[in-house]
Design a protein around this motif. Structure first.
Motif, PDB file in Angstrom:
ATOM      1  N   ALA A  29       0.973  -1.208   0.073  1.00 21.76           N
ATOM      2  CA  ALA A  29      -0.032   0.076  -0.022  1.00 21.76           C
ATOM      3  C   ALA A  29       0.895   1.299   0.012  1.00 21.76           C
ATOM      4  CB  ALA A  29      -0.846   0.261   1.213  1.00 21.76           C
ATOM      5  N   ALA A  30       1.993   1.295   0.770  1.00 22.14           N
ATOM      6  CA  ALA A  30       2.924   2.618   0.748  1.00 22.14           C
ATOM      7  C   ALA A  30       3.531   2.653  -0.490  1.00 22.14           C
ATOM      8  CB  ALA A  30       3.895   2.356   1.862  1.00 22.14           C
ATOM      9  N   LEU A  31       3.929   1.546  -1.243  1.00 19.82           N
ATOM     10  CA  LEU A  31       4.541   1.800  -2.546  1.00 19.82           C
ATOM     11  C   LEU A  31       3.392   2.371  -3.711  1.00 19.82           C
ATOM     12  CD1 LEU A  31       6.411  -1.435  -2.807  1.00 19.82           C
ATOM     13  CD2 LEU A  31       7.213   0.790  -2.463  1.00 19.82           C
ATOM     14  N   ALA A  87      11.864  -3.296  -7.018  1.00 19.80           N
ATOM     15  CA  ALA A  87      11.264  -3.585  -8.468  1.00 19.80           C
ATOM     16  C   ALA A  87       9.764  -3.172  -8.597  1.00 19.80           C
ATOM     17  CB  ALA A  87      11.268  -5.082  -8.443  1.00 19.80           C
ATOM     18  N   LEU A  88       8.989  -3.589  -7.612  1.00 26.40           N
ATOM     19  CA  LEU A  88       7.490  -2.987  -7.426  1.00 26.40           C
ATOM     20  C   LEU A  88       7.477  -1.366  -7.677  1.00 26.40           C
ATOM     21  CD1 LEU A  88       5.980  -5.194  -4.820  1.00 26.40           C
ATOM     22  CD2 LEU A  88       5.657  -5.433  -7.286  1.00 26.40           C
ATOM     23  N   ASP A  89       8.378  -0.760  -7.247  1.00 26.21           N
ATOM     24  CA  ASP A  89       8.280   0.636  -7.190  1.00 26.21           C
ATOM     25  C   ASP A  89       8.660   1.155  -8.711  1.00 26.21           C
ATOM     26  OD1 ASP A  89       8.103   3.321  -5.677  1.00 26.21           O
ATOM     27  OD2 ASP A  89      10.617   3.624  -6.278  1.00 26.21           O
ATOM     28  N   ALA A  90       9.423   0.377  -8.847  1.00 32.85           N
ATOM     29  CA  ALA A  90      10.009   0.749 -10.593  1.00 32.85           C
ATOM     30  C   ALA A  90       8.557   0.526 -11.431  1.00 32.85           C
ATOM     31  CB  ALA A  90      11.050  -0.187 -11.039  1.00 32.85           C
ATOM     32  N   GLY A 110      19.695 -12.854   4.718  1.00 32.61           N
ATOM     33  CA  GLY A 110      19.228 -12.548   3.171  1.00 32.61           C
ATOM     34  C   GLY A 110      17.693 -12.154   2.836  1.00 32.61           C
ATOM     35  N   ALA A 111      16.741 -12.344   3.855  1.00 33.27           N
ATOM     36  CA  ALA A 111      15.253 -12.253   3.655  1.00 33.27           C
ATOM     37  C   ALA A 111      15.154 -10.742   3.499  1.00 33.27           C
ATOM     38  CB  ALA A 111      14.646 -12.716   5.010  1.00 33.27           C
ATOM     39  N   ALA A 112      15.879  -9.895   4.585  1.00 36.95           N
ATOM     40  CA  ALA A 112      15.368  -8.292   4.309  1.00 36.95           C
ATOM     41  C   ALA A 112      15.936  -7.851   2.864  1.00 36.95           C
ATOM     42  CB  ALA A 112      16.107  -7.333   5.438  1.00 36.95           C
ATOM     43  N   GLU A 113      17.196  -8.216   2.506  1.00 37.14           N
ATOM     44  CA  GLU A 113      17.736  -7.831   1.262  1.00 37.14           C
ATOM     45  C   GLU A 113      16.597  -8.359  -0.042  1.00 37.14           C
ATOM     46  OE1 GLU A 113      19.365  -9.521   3.620  1.00 37.14           O
ATOM     47  OE2 GLU A 113      20.695  -8.013   4.232  1.00 37.14           O
ATOM     48  N   ARG A 114      16.138  -9.569   0.137  1.00 33.90           N
ATOM     49  CA  ARG A 114      15.404  -9.920  -0.850  1.00 33.90           C
ATOM     50  C   ARG A 114      13.878  -8.921  -0.986  1.00 33.90           C
ATOM     51  NH1 ARG A 114      17.227 -14.819   0.810  1.00 33.90           N
ATOM     52  NH2 ARG A 114      15.433 -15.057   2.195  1.00 33.90           N
ATOM     53  N   LEU A 115      13.351  -8.893   0.261  1.00 36.15           N
ATOM     54  CA  LEU A 115      12.132  -8.154   0.160  1.00 36.15           C
ATOM     55  C   LEU A 115      12.677  -6.713  -0.190  1.00 36.15           C
ATOM     56  CD1 LEU A 115       9.229  -8.143   0.823  1.00 36.15           C
ATOM     57  CD2 LEU A 115       9.623  -7.612   3.300  1.00 36.15           C
ATOM     58  N   ALA A 116      13.774  -6.246   0.139  1.00 34.62           N
ATOM     59  CA  ALA A 116      14.033  -4.790  -0.322  1.00 34.62           C
ATOM     60  C   ALA A 116      14.099  -4.691  -1.873  1.00 34.62           C
ATOM     61  CB  ALA A 116      15.373  -4.313   0.308  1.00 34.62           C
ATOM     62  N   ARG A 117      14.771  -5.649  -2.458  1.00 37.23           N
ATOM     63  CA  ARG A 117      14.777  -5.913  -3.899  1.00 37.23           C
ATOM     64  C   ARG A 117      13.361  -6.014  -4.555  1.00 37.23           C
ATOM     65  NH1 ARG A 117      19.161  -9.114  -2.703  1.00 37.23           N
ATOM     66  NH2 ARG A 117      18.029 -11.155  -2.928  1.00 37.23           N
ATOM     67  N   HIS A 118      12.403  -6.631  -4.046  1.00 40.03           N
ATOM     68  CA  HIS A 118      11.214  -6.914  -4.456  1.00 40.03           C
ATOM     69  C   HIS A 118      10.568  -5.674  -4.388  1.00 40.03           C
ATOM     70  CE1 HIS A 118       7.092  -8.653  -4.544  1.00 40.03           C
ATOM     71  NE2 HIS A 118       6.873  -7.827  -3.638  1.00 40.03           N
ATOM     72  N   ALA A 119      10.746  -4.951  -3.177  1.00 42.13           N
ATOM     73  CA  ALA A 119      10.073  -3.567  -3.121  1.00 42.13           C
ATOM     74  C   ALA A 119      10.534  -2.507  -4.160  1.00 42.13           C
ATOM     75  CB  ALA A 119      10.371  -2.915  -1.694  1.00 42.13           C
ATOM     76  N   ALA A 151      -0.798  -3.002 -11.734  1.00 39.83           N
ATOM     77  CA  ALA A 151       0.071  -4.222 -11.953  1.00 39.83           C
ATOM     78  C   ALA A 151       1.247  -4.331 -10.844  1.00 39.83           C
ATOM     79  CB  ALA A 151       0.474  -4.366 -13.347  1.00 39.83           C
ATOM     80  N   PHE A 152       1.202  -5.141  -9.974  1.00 36.93           N
ATOM     81  CA  PHE A 152       2.211  -5.321  -8.667  1.00 36.93           C
ATOM     82  C   PHE A 152       3.521  -6.095  -9.249  1.00 36.93           C
ATOM     83  CE2 PHE A 152      -0.820  -3.498  -6.425  1.00 36.93           C
ATOM     84  CZ  PHE A 152      -0.294  -2.403  -5.672  1.00 36.93           C
ATOM     85  N   THR A 153       3.560  -6.590 -10.641  1.00 39.93           N
ATOM     86  CA  THR A 153       4.762  -7.280 -10.855  1.00 39.93           C
ATOM     87  C   THR A 153       5.135  -6.576 -12.280  1.00 39.93           C
ATOM     88  OG1 THR A 153       3.512  -8.858 -12.090  1.00 39.93           O
ATOM     89  CG2 THR A 153       4.419  -9.202  -9.544  1.00 39.93           C
ATOM     90  N   ALA A 154       6.519  -6.495 -12.428  1.00 43.10           N
ATOM     91  CA  ALA A 154       7.025  -6.259 -13.724  1.00 43.10           C
ATOM     92  C   ALA A 154       6.598  -7.100 -14.819  1.00 43.10           C
ATOM     93  CB  ALA A 154       8.437  -5.834 -13.813  1.00 43.10           C
TER      94      ALA A 154
END
Length: 180
Positions: free
Chosen positions: A53-55, A154-157, A143-152, A173-176
């Protein structure tokens, strides 16, 4: 005449609920949960909904179209109407609903500000640290926080690349690569 004004819907209310529902669906992606990912708890689910929702709110607020801010507010309003309803369904008493929703609002706001700052700075490490602090109380699985950050990120973009007119029509769309 004043009574009819009270019954009138806000301009973007329906679309706000549609977009918020899409954010919730994206936050329920099973691949985001697990032993080395976000815990599948009420708190973990809230954190993923808050992130998505924040994104979405960020995307809408930054749109040059003046309706973007109103649509962002409609998504925010839908989120907290949903939180209120969910608390009631879980049996939380009427007297404490307001207090609990306020606590959830404060939690969402703090998260949104932290995520926004990291995204604006292009600092994926800071985003990962904010996610670790919020989602895992600072102790994320390796690695979990880093994976979630990469996900965020990518979603932001992906959200930034979506036309405002599609969002205004309730399509997100919430995925590229998803169609709008």
């Amino acid at each position: 005449m004043a009574l009819f004004g009270l019954l009138r819907r806000r301009p973007h209310e329906r679309v706000g609920f549609t977009l918020y529902t899409a954010a919730v669906q994206a936050a329920r992606d099973p691949s985001l949960f697990g032993e080395d990912a976000v815990p599948d708890t009420l708190e973990g689910r809230f954190d993923l909904i808050a992130l998505h929702a924040a994104l979405l709110v960020r995307r809408l607020r930054h749109d040059p179209d003046p309706r973007g801010a109103a649509l962002a507010q409609a998504v925010f309003d839908a989120m907290f109407a949903d939180m209120d309803m969910n608390l009631r369904e879980m049996g939380v008493g009427d007297m404490s609903i307001g207090k609990r929703v306020r606590v959830m609002w404060e939690a969402f706001h703090g998260r949104a500000v932290a995520y926004e700052g990291a995204l604006e700075a292009g600092d994926e490490a800071a985003l990962g640290a904010a996610l670790a602090r919020n989602v895992w109380a600072g102790e994320a699985p390796a690695g979990a926080a880093e994976r979630l950050a990469r996900h965020a990120v990518a979603l932001d973009a992906a959200l930034a690349g979506q036309p405002f007119e599609a969002l205004l029509a309730g399509r997100v769309a919430f995925t590229a690569g998803e169609g709008t």
